[in-house]
Design a protein around this motif. Sequence first.
Motif, mmCIF file in Angstrom:
data_model
loop_
_atom_site.group_PDB
_atom_site.id
_atom_site.type_symbol
_atom_site.label_atom_id
_atom_site.label_comp_id
_atom_site.label_asym_id
_atom_site.label_seq_id
_atom_site.Cartn_x
_atom_site.Cartn_y
_atom_site.Cartn_z
ATOM 1 N N ASN A 123 0.792 -1.169 0.083
ATOM 2 C CA ASN A 123 -0.044 -0.161 0.014
ATOM 3 C C ASN A 123 1.062 1.290 -0.015
ATOM 4 O OD1 ASN A 123 -2.944 -0.991 0.427
ATOM 5 N ND2 ASN A 123 -1.771 -1.996 2.010
ATOM 6 N N LYS A 124 2.123 1.188 0.443
ATOM 7 C CA LYS A 124 2.978 2.177 0.456
ATOM 8 C C LYS A 124 4.286 1.805 -0.280
ATOM 9 C CE LYS A 124 1.006 4.718 4.451
ATOM 10 N NZ LYS A 124 1.345 5.526 5.595
ATOM 11 N N ARG A 125 4.164 1.558 -1.428
ATOM 12 C CA ARG A 125 5.380 0.873 -1.993
ATOM 13 C C ARG A 125 6.495 1.838 -2.168
ATOM 14 N NH1 ARG A 125 6.738 -3.833 -4.396
ATOM 15 N NH2 ARG A 125 8.023 -3.889 -5.776
ATOM 16 N N ASP A 126 6.070 3.039 -2.756
ATOM 17 C CA ASP A 126 7.235 3.991 -3.053
ATOM 18 C C ASP A 126 8.049 4.309 -1.720
ATOM 19 O OD1 ASP A 126 6.799 3.601 -5.828
ATOM 20 O OD2 ASP A 126 5.434 5.572 -5.716
ATOM 21 N N ARG A 127 7.070 4.498 -0.848
ATOM 22 C CA ARG A 127 7.605 5.000 0.577
ATOM 23 C C ARG A 127 8.780 4.038 1.056
ATOM 24 N NH1 ARG A 127 2.895 8.326 3.474
ATOM 25 N NH2 ARG A 127 2.005 9.792 1.673
ATOM 26 N N SER A 128 7.921 2.832 1.093
ATOM 27 C CA SER A 128 8.676 1.626 1.519
ATOM 28 C C SER A 128 10.181 1.503 0.821
ATOM 29 C CB SER A 128 7.825 0.107 1.332
ATOM 30 O OG SER A 128 6.688 0.199 1.983
ATOM 31 N N ILE A 129 10.217 1.673 -0.599
ATOM 32 C CA ILE A 129 11.599 1.395 -1.144
ATOM 33 C C ILE A 129 12.593 2.644 -0.842
ATOM 34 C CG2 ILE A 129 12.395 1.653 -3.218
ATOM 35 C CD1 ILE A 129 10.039 0.151 -4.489
ATOM 36 N N ALA A 130 11.782 3.791 -0.722
ATOM 37 C CA ALA A 130 12.612 5.119 -0.214
ATOM 38 C C ALA A 130 13.234 4.812 1.251
ATOM 39 C CB ALA A 130 11.809 6.325 -0.321
ATOM 40 N N PHE A 131 12.301 3.936 2.117
ATOM 41 C CA PHE A 131 12.934 3.878 3.343
ATOM 42 C C PHE A 131 14.140 2.892 3.409
ATOM 43 C CE2 PHE A 131 11.802 1.197 7.455
ATOM 44 C CZ PHE A 131 12.655 1.890 8.186
ATOM 45 N N LEU A 132 13.923 1.727 2.638
ATOM 46 C CA LEU A 132 15.020 0.937 2.428
ATOM 47 C C LEU A 132 16.455 1.430 1.764
ATOM 48 C CD1 LEU A 132 13.165 -2.445 2.129
ATOM 49 C CD2 LEU A 132 14.316 -1.474 4.068
ATOM 50 N N ASP A 133 16.014 2.416 0.919
ATOM 51 C CA ASP A 133 17.304 2.901 0.392
ATOM 52 C C ASP A 133 17.955 4.003 1.003
ATOM 53 O OD1 ASP A 133 16.835 1.544 -2.063
ATOM 54 O OD2 ASP A 133 15.646 3.481 -2.943
ATOM 55 N N ALA A 134 17.225 4.510 2.057
ATOM 56 C CA ALA A 134 17.957 5.368 3.020
ATOM 57 C C ALA A 134 19.061 4.765 3.804
ATOM 58 C CB ALA A 134 17.098 6.030 3.842
ATOM 59 N N ALA A 135 20.212 5.338 4.184
ATOM 60 C CA ALA A 135 21.455 4.537 4.969
ATOM 61 C C ALA A 135 20.691 4.452 6.240
ATOM 62 C CB ALA A 135 22.434 5.569 5.049
ATOM 63 N N ILE A 136 21.115 3.505 6.959
ATOM 64 C CA ILE A 136 20.754 3.237 8.296
ATOM 65 C C ILE A 136 21.171 4.216 9.079
ATOM 66 C CG2 ILE A 136 21.126 1.611 10.306
ATOM 67 C CD1 ILE A 136 21.318 -0.639 8.101
ATOM 68 N N ASP A 137 20.313 4.802 10.128
ATOM 69 C CA ASP A 137 20.604 5.699 11.188
ATOM 70 C C ASP A 137 21.019 7.182 10.598
ATOM 71 O OD1 ASP A 137 20.245 4.021 13.319
ATOM 72 O OD2 ASP A 137 22.223 3.561 13.231
ATOM 73 N N SER A 138 20.458 7.275 9.323
ATOM 74 C CA SER A 138 20.508 8.701 8.619
ATOM 75 C C SER A 138 19.462 9.467 8.825
ATOM 76 C CB SER A 138 21.070 8.567 7.042
ATOM 77 O OG SER A 138 19.844 8.050 6.557
ATOM 78 N N LEU A 139 19.754 10.801 8.722
ATOM 79 C CA LEU A 139 18.426 11.723 8.556
ATOM 80 C C LEU A 139 17.523 11.386 7.578
ATOM 81 C CD1 LEU A 139 20.052 15.259 9.216
ATOM 82 C CD2 LEU A 139 18.905 13.762 10.832
ATOM 83 N N GLN A 140 17.983 10.852 6.197
ATOM 84 C CA GLN A 140 17.112 10.577 5.220
ATOM 85 C C GLN A 140 16.231 9.213 5.816
ATOM 86 O OE1 GLN A 140 20.220 10.962 4.969
ATOM 87 N NE2 GLN A 140 20.345 12.600 3.617
ATOM 88 N N GLU A 141 16.877 8.560 6.510
ATOM 89 C CA GLU A 141 16.146 6.981 6.849
ATOM 90 C C GLU A 141 15.063 7.529 8.097
ATOM 91 O OE1 GLU A 141 17.023 2.994 8.818
ATOM 92 O OE2 GLU A 141 17.608 4.803 10.190
ATOM 93 N N ALA A 142 15.173 8.689 8.994
ATOM 94 C CA ALA A 142 14.454 8.951 9.930
ATOM 95 C C ALA A 142 13.130 9.837 9.083
ATOM 96 C CB ALA A 142 14.903 10.225 10.752
ATOM 97 N N ALA A 143 13.587 10.623 8.181
ATOM 98 C CA ALA A 143 12.361 11.187 7.362
ATOM 99 C C ALA A 143 11.676 10.061 6.521
ATOM 100 C CB ALA A 143 12.919 12.079 6.186
ATOM 101 N N ALA A 144 12.031 9.259 6.052
ATOM 102 C CA ALA A 144 11.568 8.106 5.213
ATOM 103 C C ALA A 144 10.688 7.365 6.275
ATOM 104 C CB ALA A 144 12.479 7.301 4.530
ATOM 105 N N PHE A 145 11.097 7.016 7.572
ATOM 106 C CA PHE A 145 10.317 6.405 8.566
ATOM 107 C C PHE A 145 9.103 7.343 8.950
ATOM 108 C CE2 PHE A 145 9.064 5.443 12.875
ATOM 109 C CZ PHE A 145 9.093 3.954 12.825
ATOM 110 N N ASP A 146 9.213 8.514 9.021
ATOM 111 C CA ASP A 146 8.015 9.467 9.250
ATOM 112 C C ASP A 146 7.350 9.256 8.300
ATOM 113 O OD1 ASP A 146 9.243 9.938 11.757
ATOM 114 O OD2 ASP A 146 10.173 11.832 11.239
ATOM 115 N N ALA A 147 7.492 9.344 6.817
ATOM 116 C CA ALA A 147 6.572 9.265 5.779
ATOM 117 C C ALA A 147 5.762 8.060 5.862
ATOM 118 C CB ALA A 147 7.510 9.240 4.473
ATOM 119 N N LEU A 148 6.386 6.803 6.501
ATOM 120 C CA LEU A 148 5.612 5.728 6.354
ATOM 121 C C LEU A 148 4.449 5.708 7.455
ATOM 122 C CD1 LEU A 148 8.243 2.710 6.085
ATOM 123 C CD2 LEU A 148 6.408 3.469 4.505
#
Length: 223
Positions: A61-86
């Motif tokens: 149901n949130k495929r693009d957001r899920s992919i963006a979450f896993l593409d983000a480096a672990i413990d990065s600001l990008q991961e935190a933002a992608a997690f919040d988007a989910l």
Amino acid sequence: MTLRSAALSAIALLAASLCGSAPALAQLSPSTSGFSSAPTSANDEEYFYMLRQLGPCLASNKRDRSIAFLDAAIDSLQEAAAFDALFGDTTNRCMQNFVSATLVRAWVRGVVAEGLFKDAMRDWPEGTVPAIEEPESIASIHDFARCYVAQDFAAARGLIEETRLGDKSELARMRELAPTFGPCMPQGSQIALKPMNIRMALAEALYHATRNPGAARLPGQSD
């Protein structure tokens, strides 16, 4: 500190930081309690059931957001933002009957990766393995997972597809596979890793290895 002992310390620390039972801060909606109009605390079984359903639901149901979450480096600001988007929407049907829950980001990475991996396998050429390189050194549990997927794709795939997160089938399969983990672990030392953490890391390694069906090759085939 030698490279080997440094790698050992990194893996042991990561395992310790993720181990334990389900977080206590998880509440079911009042409609599931049958006795009260207030939310009720979820037990471990209910929490892990929610986790098992969460990954496939988000992947679908949130495929693009899920992919963006896993593409983000672990413990990065990008991961935190992608997690919040989910989970930033007012309602999230993937949480099912939970009105709130403590979600460990690393666990969410694992279950989302498992959902995306199982989707990817529908297009994966039968009988082939991914063409991936083993890491040069083992500095984290994710290095271990990538190494293991490169060495024994079938075993890693079987664990994810044939067992359930957090139950006896998972533990039994882990015990079967444990003797084969050696080549991907720092040599000369014993390391205690929780089965759940191993599963999460393997799921992510499998997802990244199989997201491109064009990289498939027959076992033993050179690049």
